[in-house]
Motif scaffolding. Structure first.
Motif, short mmCIF file in Angstrom:
data_model
loop_
_atom_site.label_atom_id
_atom_site.label_comp_id
_atom_site.label_asym_id
_atom_site.label_seq_id
_atom_site.Cartn_x
_atom_site.Cartn_y
_atom_site.Cartn_z
N ARG A 1 3.62 5.86 -5.61
CA ARG A 1 3.45 5.97 -7.05
C ARG A 1 2.30 6.91 -7.40
O ARG A 1 2.29 7.51 -8.48
CB ARG A 1 3.21 4.59 -7.65
N GLY A 2 1.32 7.05 -6.48
CA GLY A 2 0.20 7.95 -6.71
C GLY A 2 0.42 9.36 -6.21
O GLY A 2 -0.49 10.18 -6.28
N GLY A 3 1.59 9.62 -5.65
CA GLY A 3 1.90 10.96 -5.18
C GLY A 3 1.34 11.30 -3.83
O GLY A 3 1.27 12.49 -3.45
N LEU A 4 0.93 10.30 -3.02
CA LEU A 4 0.37 10.55 -1.69
C LEU A 4 1.44 10.30 -0.63
O LEU A 4 2.34 9.48 -0.80
CB LEU A 4 -0.83 9.62 -1.44
N ASP A 5 1.32 11.03 0.47
CA ASP A 5 2.28 10.90 1.57
C ASP A 5 1.83 9.84 2.55
O ASP A 5 0.64 9.69 2.83
CB ASP A 5 2.44 12.24 2.30
N CYS A 6 2.78 9.12 3.09
CA CYS A 6 2.54 8.18 4.19
C CYS A 6 3.88 7.92 4.87
O CYS A 6 4.94 8.24 4.34
CB CYS A 6 1.91 6.87 3.71
N SER A 7 3.81 7.35 6.05
CA SER A 7 5.02 7.13 6.85
C SER A 7 5.27 5.64 7.04
O SER A 7 4.32 4.85 7.16
CB SER A 7 4.87 7.81 8.22
N ILE A 8 6.56 5.28 7.06
CA ILE A 8 6.93 3.87 7.24
C ILE A 8 7.56 3.63 8.61
O ILE A 8 7.91 2.50 8.94
CB ILE A 8 7.91 3.46 6.11
N THR B 1 13.15 -9.76 -1.80
CA THR B 1 14.19 -10.11 -2.78
C THR B 1 13.66 -10.06 -4.20
O THR B 1 14.31 -9.55 -5.12
CB THR B 1 14.75 -11.51 -2.46
N ASP B 2 12.44 -10.58 -4.39
CA ASP B 2 11.84 -10.55 -5.72
C ASP B 2 11.43 -9.14 -6.12
O ASP B 2 11.61 -8.72 -7.27
CB ASP B 2 10.63 -11.47 -5.76
N LEU B 3 10.86 -8.37 -5.17
CA LEU B 3 10.32 -7.05 -5.51
C LEU B 3 11.42 -6.04 -5.81
O LEU B 3 11.17 -5.05 -6.52
CB LEU B 3 9.45 -6.54 -4.35
N THR B 4 12.62 -6.24 -5.26
CA THR B 4 13.68 -5.25 -5.44
C THR B 4 14.62 -5.56 -6.60
O THR B 4 15.60 -4.85 -6.80
CB THR B 4 14.52 -5.15 -4.15
N LYS B 5 14.33 -6.60 -7.37
CA LYS B 5 15.24 -6.97 -8.45
C LYS B 5 15.38 -5.87 -9.49
O LYS B 5 16.48 -5.57 -9.95
CB LYS B 5 14.75 -8.27 -9.11
N SER B 6 14.25 -5.26 -9.86
CA SER B 6 14.29 -4.25 -10.94
C SER B 6 13.42 -3.05 -10.65
O SER B 6 13.06 -2.32 -11.57
CB SER B 6 13.85 -4.91 -12.26
N ASP B 7 13.04 -2.85 -9.38
CA ASP B 7 12.15 -1.75 -9.03
C ASP B 7 12.87 -0.85 -8.03
O ASP B 7 13.09 -1.22 -6.87
CB ASP B 7 10.86 -2.30 -8.43
N CYS B 8 13.20 0.37 -8.47
CA CYS B 8 13.94 1.26 -7.59
C CYS B 8 13.08 1.78 -6.45
O CYS B 8 13.59 2.11 -5.37
CB CYS B 8 14.51 2.42 -8.40
N ILE B 9 11.77 1.89 -6.66
CA ILE B 9 10.89 2.35 -5.58
C ILE B 9 10.87 1.33 -4.44
O ILE B 9 10.94 1.70 -3.26
CB ILE B 9 9.47 2.63 -6.12
N TRP B 10 10.81 0.07 -4.80
CA TRP B 10 10.84 -0.95 -3.76
C TRP B 10 12.19 -0.97 -3.05
O TRP B 10 12.26 -1.23 -1.85
CB TRP B 10 10.54 -2.32 -4.36
N GLN B 11 13.28 -0.70 -3.77
CA GLN B 11 14.57 -0.62 -3.10
C GLN B 11 14.60 0.53 -2.10
O GLN B 11 15.09 0.37 -0.97
CB GLN B 11 15.67 -0.44 -4.16
N ARG B 12 14.04 1.67 -2.48
CA ARG B 12 13.99 2.81 -1.55
C ARG B 12 13.13 2.48 -0.33
O ARG B 12 13.44 2.88 0.80
CB ARG B 12 13.43 4.04 -2.27
N ILE B 13 12.03 1.75 -0.57
CA ILE B 13 11.16 1.36 0.56
C ILE B 13 11.93 0.46 1.53
O ILE B 13 11.86 0.62 2.76
CB ILE B 13 9.89 0.67 0.04
N LYS C 1 0.84 -1.21 0.00
CA LYS C 1 0.00 0.00 0.00
C LYS C 1 0.87 1.26 0.00
O LYS C 1 0.54 2.25 -0.66
CB LYS C 1 -0.92 -0.01 1.22
N ILE C 2 1.97 1.21 0.74
CA ILE C 2 2.87 2.37 0.74
C ILE C 2 3.47 2.57 -0.66
O ILE C 2 3.60 3.70 -1.14
CB ILE C 2 3.99 2.15 1.79
N SER C 3 3.83 1.47 -1.33
CA SER C 3 4.35 1.58 -2.69
C SER C 3 3.32 2.21 -3.63
O SER C 3 3.65 3.09 -4.44
CB SER C 3 4.77 0.19 -3.19
N ASP C 4 2.07 1.77 -3.51
CA ASP C 4 1.01 2.34 -4.36
C ASP C 4 0.82 3.82 -4.04
O ASP C 4 0.59 4.63 -4.95
CB ASP C 4 -0.29 1.58 -4.15
#
Length: 820
Positions: free
Chosen positions: A198-205, A233-245, A192-195
């Protein structure tokens, strides 16, 4: 997401009627009124847009209504509807109310009913809804104390349920089931944080990071990270947003929990590449993570597997910023490896662990980096191999050779390299395999409790090695040059040495000659030195008068005597000689040894040797020495003297003996007995010299020796020594004074944290009860006796079953109490 974006400001209600419905629901009496209130609240909440539409006042009113529902008697709650009220409300508020009802004795809800609602709460993914609720910006602006309380309830939910149900909780609340479920909830929130990002909304982790940190800190890394790591491991292979998360998820963990999180990721990541994607440059940004990775896991701990080391050091090598840290780590590892103090005092397992880390670091170095630190590597190699070759343990010597060869191979790429000759085994083959980098998809064992241990790298490529067996380092020469210098000795005929005899070195005949051999210029004669050490005990016992003239000097020499050759049983020979000197001249030698026990510049081993010698000498002095001859009772049997040379007499004698045996009745065969000659107990007059100096200065710290601080082992040995001396002093004149002093000593250490010391204290009490006469205990030590009995009863209740002499102690105390 739309509901979250349209959420009102805190304190404002979306529907004007929602607040009034909640107020009426809180005030409605009776069963029928409560059922109607439940229906009205559910309808109003649905019409308002769900829990996200609640403002501060509405949340407070809904919390009051849920508490009233929880505290209502069972007959007043509408069956089937009140559970839905809890499952449809704000998840954070609902969890707090349910746990409050579960822990309160006055709640109308049965604990099993509360646990049933909590089980549905978990099964319907309300846990992920709770985490997502706290991640919203309006929730982050709320009270941090409320968030802290909610964090504790989420992480400790299995404990809350188990404490209330006394372990009979449903399977979903077992930690091995609950924390994977919490891991799936964390994954849902991260999606949900990733979505939202990507939608330009703020949230905290940050709250999710706190949950992860506290779970790992409580020891459940395997359960929660076993769910998170494979998916991330699967989500961060080619997604920079998931790496930042992922990077933000770990960076927001508080420092007090950072070690557990980093350790879990390092142990569970399936390779250094994956670990680099999941952690990023965490070790550069966070000082705590840097300390854990670069210091604690490498220099302060040594229980991690080889695969974990490869993960950790490979992670440091995969980024240019982190490679500077890799070089610093290698330098610190080499400093430890080349330290003579570390080689002497650290366990062999830790030295093997550090050696593996050094070899893995070398496998990741590039040529420019080696060139920049070639001189430092060479210096550390020379110092380290010297320290290891001086060790008396063959595995440590071989370990130093392997590491020195590897360093030489890396820093001398063109010229001759260092080469040792030793026997190759599985350990050396594994060490050499570490110089070859492991594949990037190397699978790491899970956590240390699986303990698949150190054989993970055994299948990796092996660097060739010589099969020779000596400890001499020689440069490796090119093949053609070495072949040219080889000479064949096959034509020489071996000399016959079968009749040769080994020359026997005569041991010294006088005590002063022994002192010269052990200390003077003659000490360089190794054979003479060995013969002296072997013969010293018997020489001391045969010449007591000569020994007494130099007893203290000889005791000093033996205390500081070090092994020069690999003489078999050297420690025992030296100890027996010390005991012989002490028993021959007890008073001056005992004064010297007890004074040296609390002196400066002695190792812990020497201090414990002093205690051992005192105990053995006291035991020898206290044992009575019997001298007598064997007598046989009864008269000598009559026998017939026959003339020699008579052949017929043999048969006649046998017939007569058989007749006598058949007609003789024997009532006593005259068993042998020993007539003993008693002698006085030699320990009687010297017991105080052994005992009191040891007990006087135990609380005085020295620069390098502090019994009450870190030297628990020596303190434990001292306590056990005093117990033995007390036991051996039975029937001596000083036994009462020794017992009184020993009771005061025990009282001073009665709450010591080390179990070995406490066991010694119980041995002291048992020895006192066995040695000191009962009348003296009751007359002179009644008060101390009762205090010690109270301590044993209150702080060491198991002493009655495990301490020798407890029944006598109890009886003596009872008699003393009656007399007072």
């Amino acid at each position: 997401m739309a509901a979250a974006a349209a959420a009102p400001r805190p304190g404002l209600a979306l529907e004007p009627g929602l607040e009034s419905v909640l107020r009426e629901a809180v005030a409605t009496p009776g069963r029928d009124g409560l059922a109607a209130a439940v229906g009205a609240v559910r309808a109003a909440l649905a019409a308002a847009g769900g829990p996200a539409a609640l403002g501060e006042r509405e949340r407070a009113l809904l919390g009051a209504f849920l508490r009233r529902l929880a505290w209502a008697p069972g007959w007043a709650r509408p069956e089937g509807l009140w559970q839905r009220c809890f499952l449809e409300g704000p998840p954070g508020l609902v969890l707090c109310v349910l746990l409050e009802a579960l822990g309160s004795a006055g709640s109308g809800l049965d604990p099993r009913d509360v646990v049933g609602v909590l089980e549905q709460f978990l099964q319907q993914d309300r846990l992920s809804a709770l985490l997502w609720e706290v991640c919203q910006p309006q929730a982050q602006a709320g009270c941090l104390e409320l968030q802290g309380g909610l964090l504790n309830k989420i992480v400790c939910l299995p404990e809350h349920v188990s404490n209330k149900l006394q372990g009979k909780n449903p399977a979903v609340f077992f930690p091995q089931n609950y924390f994977p479920l919490l891991g799936h909830a964390v994954l849902q929130v991260l999606e949900k944080i990733s979505d939202s990002l990507r939608g330009g909304l703020d949230c905290s982790i940050s709250f999710v990071s706190h949950v992860l940190g506290k779970v790992c800190f409580h020891g459940w890394q395997k359960e929660i990270l076993g769910v998170l790591v494979p998916r991330l491991t699967d989500l961060t292979k080619s997604d920079c947003i998931w790496q930042r998360i992922c990077w933000q998820l770990v960076e927001c963990v508080p420092d007090r929990w950072m070690e557990a999180v980093v350790l879990g990721f390092v142990q569970l990541a399936p390779g250094a590449n994956v670990l680099s994607r999941l952690l990023g440059n965490l070790v550069v940004k966070n000082k705590k993570a840097q300390f854990v990775v670069a210091q604690k896991m490498l220099l302060l701990q040594y229980g991690h597997t080889t695969a974990v080391l490869q993960n950790l050091l490979g992670y440091l090598s995969l980024d240019s910023i982190r490679r500077t840290l890799l070089l610093r780590v290698l330098q610190e590892l080499l400093e430890t490896w080349s330290s003579s103090s570390a080689v002497k005092h650290s366990p062999a397992e830790q030295q093997l662990y550090i050696s593996k880390a050094i070899l893995i670091c070398l496998s990741h170095l590039k040529e420019p980096e080696i060139a920049s630190c070639r001189q430092e590597l060479l210096t550390s190699m020379m110092e380290g191999v010297k320290c290891h070759l001086e060790s008396s343990l063959p595995p440590l010597r071989r370990l130093g050779m392997v590491v020195a060869e590897s360093i030489s191979l890396n820093i001398n790429t063109e010229g001759p390299v260092l080469k040792f000759e030793y026997e190759e085994d599985d350990e050396t083959r594994e060490l050499k395999s570490l110089l070859v980098q492991t594949p990037s998809l190397y699978v790491v064992p899970s956590l240390p409790d699986d303990d698949k241990s150190e054989k993970a790298g055994a299948a990796l490529p092996v660097v060739p090695e010589s099969n020779e067996k000596s400890y001499t380092a020689t440069p490796v020469m090119p093949d053609e040059e070495s072949d040219a210098e080889l000479d064949s000795d096959d034509d020489f005929i071996p000399y016959d040495m079968s009749e040769d005899k080994e020359l026997k070195i005569k041991a010294p005949m006088y005590i002063r000659d022994c002192i010269e051999v052990l200390t003077g210029s003659r000490s360089e004669d190794v054979d003479k030195w060995e013969a002296t050490v072997k013969a010293l005990e018997s020489l001391v016992r045969r010449n007591p008068a000569a020994t007494r003239e130099v007893s203290v000097e000889l005791a000093k020499i033996l205390l500081h005597l070090e092994e020069k050759t690999c003489i078999e049983g050297f420690v025992e020979l030296r100890q027996r000689a010390q005991v012989a000197v002490l028993t021959t001249d007890p008073i001056p030698v005992a004064k010297y040894l007890t004074s040296q026990f609390y002196s400066l510049n002695y190792s812990l081993r020497q201090r414990m040797d002093i205690l051992d010698v005192l105990v053995l000498a006291a035991q020898e002095l206290s044992c009575p020495k019997f001298h007598g001859k064997t007598k046989h009772s009864g008269v000598q049997k009559p026998r017939i003297q026959l003339l020699p040379g008579s052949n017929s007499s043999k048969g006649w004698r046998r017939i007569v003996d058989e007749r006598i045996k058949s007609k003789t009745r024997r009532f006593d065969t005259g068993q042998s007995r020993v007539e003993l000659a008693s002698c006085p107990n030699e320990f009687n007059s010297v017991a105080g010299y052994f005992f009191f100096p040891l007990i006087q200065h135990f609380d005085r710290p020295l620069t390098t020796f502090d019994l009450l601080a870190e030297d628990h082992l020596v303190l434990g040995r001292l306590v056990h020594t005093l117990a033995v001396l007390m036991y051996l002093a039975v029937n001596t004149v000083a036994v009462t004074a020794m017992g009184k002093a020993l009771l005061e000593f025990v009282w001073a250490l009665r709450f010591h944290t080390d179990s070995y010391v406490r066991q010694g204290l119980l041995s002291c009490i048992s020895s006192l009860l066995l040695s000191v006469p009962t009348e003296r205990i009751l007359a002179d030590m009644t008060e101390e006796l009762l205090e010690t009995q109270s301590w044993l009863g209150g702080k060491a209740g198991w002493a009655e079953d495990h301490t020798p002499g407890w029944n006598g102690w109890r009886n003596c105390s009872a008699e003393g109490a009656q007399q007072n």
